[in-house]
Enzyme design. Structure first.
Site, PDB file in Angstrom:
ATOM      1  N   GLY A 116       2.361   2.582  10.843  1.00  0.00           N
ATOM      2  CA  GLY A 116       3.165   3.551  10.454  1.00  0.00           C
ATOM      3  C   GLY A 116       3.781   4.015  11.882  1.00  0.00           C
ATOM      4  N   GLU A 122      -5.650  -4.742  10.561  1.00  0.00           N
ATOM      5  CA  GLU A 122      -4.747  -3.670  10.777  1.00  0.00           C
ATOM      6  C   GLU A 122      -4.993  -2.855  11.924  1.00  0.00           C
ATOM      7  OE1 GLU A 122      -2.545  -2.612   6.713  1.00  0.00           O
ATOM      8  OE2 GLU A 122      -4.114  -1.516   6.944  1.00  0.00           O
ATOM      9  N   LYS A 171       0.006   4.429  -0.207  1.00  0.00           N
ATOM     10  CA  LYS A 171      -0.739   5.273   0.260  1.00  0.00           C
ATOM     11  C   LYS A 171      -0.418   6.583  -0.708  1.00  0.00           C
ATOM     12  CE  LYS A 171      -0.375   3.512   4.721  1.00  0.00           C
ATOM     13  NZ  LYS A 171      -0.317   3.493   6.003  1.00  0.00           N
ATOM     14  N   SER A 209       3.154  -1.814  10.296  1.00  0.00           N
ATOM     15  CA  SER A 209       4.572  -2.010  10.663  1.00  0.00           C
ATOM     16  C   SER A 209       5.318  -3.156  10.131  1.00  0.00           C
ATOM     17  CB  SER A 209       4.971  -1.421  12.150  1.00  0.00           C
ATOM     18  OG  SER A 209       4.626   0.080  12.103  1.00  0.00           O
ATOM     19  N   ASN A 217       0.999  -1.245   0.031  1.00  0.00           N
ATOM     20  CA  ASN A 217       0.090  -0.163   0.155  1.00  0.00           C
ATOM     21  C   ASN A 217       0.856   1.216   0.058  1.00  0.00           C
ATOM     22  OD1 ASN A 217      -1.789   2.126   0.509  1.00  0.00           O
ATOM     23  ND2 ASN A 217      -2.423   1.301   2.545  1.00  0.00           N
ATOM     24  N   GLU A 230      -7.308   4.756   7.210  1.00  0.00           N
ATOM     25  CA  GLU A 230      -6.890   6.057   7.049  1.00  0.00           C
ATOM     26  C   GLU A 230      -8.333   6.707   6.434  1.00  0.00           C
ATOM     27  OE1 GLU A 230      -3.212   5.553   5.223  1.00  0.00           O
ATOM     28  OE2 GLU A 230      -2.362   5.189   7.225  1.00  0.00           O
ATOM     29  N   HIS A 278      -9.787   1.069   4.262  1.00  0.00           N
ATOM     30  CA  HIS A 278      -8.530   1.314   5.115  1.00  0.00           C
ATOM     31  C   HIS A 278      -8.718   2.448   6.316  1.00  0.00           C
ATOM     32  CE1 HIS A 278      -4.565   2.746   6.196  1.00  0.00           C
ATOM     33  NE2 HIS A 278      -3.972   1.623   5.705  1.00  0.00           N
TER      34      HIS A 278
HETATM   35  P1  PGA Z   1       2.535   0.631   7.631  1.00  0.00           P
HETATM   36  O1  PGA Z   1       1.114   0.748   6.795  1.00  0.00           O
HETATM   37  O2  PGA Z   1       3.200  -0.639   7.059  1.00  0.00           O
HETATM   38  O3  PGA Z   1       3.369   1.599   7.319  1.00  0.00           O
HETATM   39  O4  PGA Z   1       2.328   0.489   9.062  1.00  0.00           O
HETATM   40  C1  PGA Z   1       0.306  -0.402   6.817  1.00  0.00           C
HETATM   41  C2  PGA Z   1      -1.068   0.061   6.256  1.00  0.00           C
HETATM   42  O5  PGA Z   1      -1.439   1.141   6.469  1.00  0.00           O
HETATM   43  O6  PGA Z   1      -1.447  -0.580   5.282  1.00  0.00           O
END
Ligand code: PGA
Length: 249
Positions: free
Chosen positions: A173, A167, A11, A213, A9, A97, A95
């Site tokens: 992140g 998640e 983003k 992460s 992803n 976000e 997601h």
């Molecule tokens: P990350 O994000 O690996 O940077 O923690 C994962 C995600 O949001 O899909």
């Protein structure tokens, strides 16, 4: 055996001119890899370049979002049929976000999931609790609610291609990863919810990814859990070597 999915992803990262150099480095590193399904989900604008760069490879291209209507007056939006028309196969839905910054509710996730499945896309539906919910002991309630509402009024037959990503929002992140055991516990619960909505046999086949992460250093331990059927990778997927190391854990 469920075939794992390792999905990137990106983003809101990378401009179209950065796509080809990524693939040039990444593809040779995973060229002979057929153990798992690999998908990369770039921003919409980068998708044509990714499709071109990944043509005839073992890497599928996904989107990070889509609208729930098939077309219409929705300024700024992209619908599933547009994705399908250019060769996109996967789409991330719900997601955290999107839920957090763009007001996506469980009902919106359900609408998008229905349409993605109708179109034949492979939806990667994200669920997960925020830190306050985990600390308040609400993780199970939250996951149950998110699954129940996302799966509402969808038949097992229709949902066949669906993938779920667990998640935990506090792990995204932040560098904090759920332990393999924490993730496995959540996956068991999600699988049980899927069994209630779609039946035992469906749930047994359902692929549930872990995201939050994931890094080359922790991928092996996470993927060793029989409940974890792959990874959704944000930050560590932006670098070809690091994402390849996760794919090859
Ligand atoms: P990350 O994000 O690996 O940077 O923690 C994962 C995600 O949001 O899909």
């Amino acid at each position: 055996m469920r075939k794992k999915v390792i999905a990137a992803n990106w983003k809101m990262c990378k401009t179209p001119d950065q796509v080809q150099p990524f693939f040039r480095e990444f593809l040779p590193l995973v060229a002979s890899h057929d153990r798992d399904e690999i998908a990369i989900c770039p921003p919409f604008l980068d998708i044509p370049a990714a499709l071109e760069a990944g043509k005839d490879s073992n890497v599928a291209i996904g989107a990070q979002n889509m609208h729930w209507e098939k077309e219409g007056a929705y300024t700024g939006e992209i619908c599933g049929s547009m994705l399908l028309a250019i060769g996109v196969t996967h789409v991330i839905i719900g997601h955290s976000e999107r839920r957090q910054y763009f007001g996506e509710t469980d009902d919106v996730v359900n609408l998008k999931l229905k349409v993605a499945l109708e179109l034949g896309l492979i939806p990667i539906v994200c669920v997960g609790e925020v830190l306050e919910e985990r600390e308040a002991g609400l993780t199970e309630d939250v996951l149950r609610r998110q699954c129940l509402r996302a799966f509402h009024a969808i038949s097992g037959k229709k949902a066949r291609k669906m993938v779920v990503a667990y998640e935990p929002v506090w792990a995204i992140g932040t560098g904090k990863t759920a332990t393999p055991q924490m993730a496995a516990d959540a996956h068991v619960l999600i699988r049980a919810e899927a069994a209630k909505s779609f039946g035992e046999e469906f749930a047994e086949q359902l692929r549930i990814l872990y995201g939050g992460s994931v890094k080359p250093e922790n991928a092996k331990a996470l993927m060793a859990e029989s409940e974890i059927d792959g990874a959704l990778v944000g930050g560590a997927s932006l670098d070809p070597k690091s994402f390849a190391a996760i794919v090859r854990y």
